[in-house]
Design an enzyme around this catalytic site. Structure first.
Site, short mmCIF file in Angstrom:
data_model
loop_
_atom_site.label_atom_id
_atom_site.label_comp_id
_atom_site.label_asym_id
_atom_site.label_seq_id
_atom_site.Cartn_x
_atom_site.Cartn_y
_atom_site.Cartn_z
N HIS A 192 0.82 -1.21 0.00
CA HIS A 192 0.00 0.00 0.00
C HIS A 192 0.85 1.26 0.00
O HIS A 192 2.06 1.23 0.22
CB HIS A 192 -0.96 -0.01 1.19
CG HIS A 192 -0.31 0.05 2.53
ND1 HIS A 192 0.10 1.24 3.11
CD2 HIS A 192 -0.01 -0.93 3.43
CE1 HIS A 192 0.63 0.99 4.30
NE2 HIS A 192 0.58 -0.32 4.52
N CYS A 208 3.24 -5.06 6.39
CA CYS A 208 2.87 -4.66 5.04
C CYS A 208 4.05 -4.01 4.32
O CYS A 208 5.03 -3.60 4.95
CB CYS A 208 1.70 -3.66 5.08
SG CYS A 208 0.14 -4.39 5.62
#
Length: 321
Positions: A192, A208
């Site tokens: 992301h 992440c």
């Protein structure tokens, strides 16, 4: 060659020199992409610059630019100091398809098609309980303008540090996921955007992979749901550029430490593999220097000997008289 030259010229005109669209290697068996190794790129530090400012400007990772400039102060480079901008990369030793992520390098390689490879700096998970997982998976979903509901584990961690997270973050520029997110087949993990760009190229996330907003904005429409993602741990990469063998070295991941002897053994195995199963004759000091100094810059370690064609002796025509 024309395509490769055109790509290099276009990239040299861009300020975002390491959010790269590159031609694949121009010879079968080669692994180096980007500028030829002898074309080294530098930028002069300005008085107000830190290395981190330069990294953000060129969309490099924080650790990446520090490794490439071991003698430059991270926070106070002198005005006019020549700062090296990494622009050559050896491809990871993995199938050249889909997305390949090399964690020690903190960089994504995306094999978009037979004509181009995209590569981007990323931030990854911390070395404690929030490591980015290794292995093969897929992109299972894409979300533009995502919302974020922090899981209880992250809320508890922030509370322990005296920081109170909101229970819900709506879509928008203040959302920690940024404006674009890819969901992986590994539950709970994403690629992301981020609104904290200084964390790109560092181990600061909860697992992440974080990208610069401008990079993921370019990346997002290219990648289809179902694209393979191969996450690897390769602190040492070895590959050819024409007749020269190069080695590119990064520090080991904290959770998988290795001694010098272990790193040397790994390097020798990779060299033998790259050379068709045969160990070339490499100068010991050159190999030792390449293994010890983890700069993230491809270093020449061996050059194939030039094949000299045999000399054919001309023979005088026989005397028929």
């Amino acid at each position: 060659m024309k395509t490769r030259l055109l790509t290099s010229l276009l990239l040299s005109a861009s300020t975002a020199a390491s959010a790269l669209t590159l031609a694949p290697p121009d010879r079968p068996g080669d692994s180096l992409i980007g500028n030829p190794p002898h074309e080294v790129k530098y930028v002069a530090a300005k008085e107000e610059d830190t290395l981190i400012d330069i990294a953000v400007n060129f969309r490099l990772g924080q650790d990446e630019i520090v490794l490439a400039n071991p003698y430059v102060d991270r926070w106070l480079p002198r005005a006019g100091t020549q700062v090296r901008i990494p622009s050559s990369f050896l491809l990871p030793n993995a199938p050249r398809e889909g997305i390949v992520v090399n964690l020690p390098e903190m960089r994504i390689y995306y094999y978009a098609d037979s004509r181009r490879i995209e590569t981007y700096a990323i931030g990854i998970g911390r070395e404690d309980n929030w490591k980015t997982p290794l292995g093969k998976t897929r992109i299972t979903g894409k979300t533009e303008n995502p919302s974020w509901t922090p899981p209880p584990s992250i809320i508890a961690e922030h509370l322990a540090d005296g920081d109170v997270l909101d229970p819900y973050y709506p879509p928008g520029p203040n959302n920690p996921l940024g404006l674009f997110a890819f969901r992986l087949g590994i539950p709970g993990y994403l690629i992301h955007s981020t609104n904290v760009v200084n964390g790109v190229g560092m181990r600061v996330s909860h697992g992440c992979m974080r990208m610069y907003p401008a990079d993921i904005e370019q990346f997002f429409p290219m990648v289809k749901v179902g694209t393979t993602v191969n996450i690897v741990n390769q602190p040492i990469k070895v590959g050819w550029y024409h007749d020269t063998l190069y080695m590119e070295v990064y520090p080991e991941m904290e959770e998988t430490p290795a001694t010098y002897e272990q790193r040397l053994h790994s390097a020798l195995n990779l060299i033998e593999q790259a050379n068709g199963g045969q160990m070339p004759v490499i100068k010991g000091s050159v190999l030792k220097n390449a293994v010890e100094k983890a700069t993230g810059i491809p270093v020449a370690i061996y050059e194939r000997p030039t094949q000299t064609p045999p000399v054919v002796q001309s023979q005088a025509a026989p005397n028929k008289n």
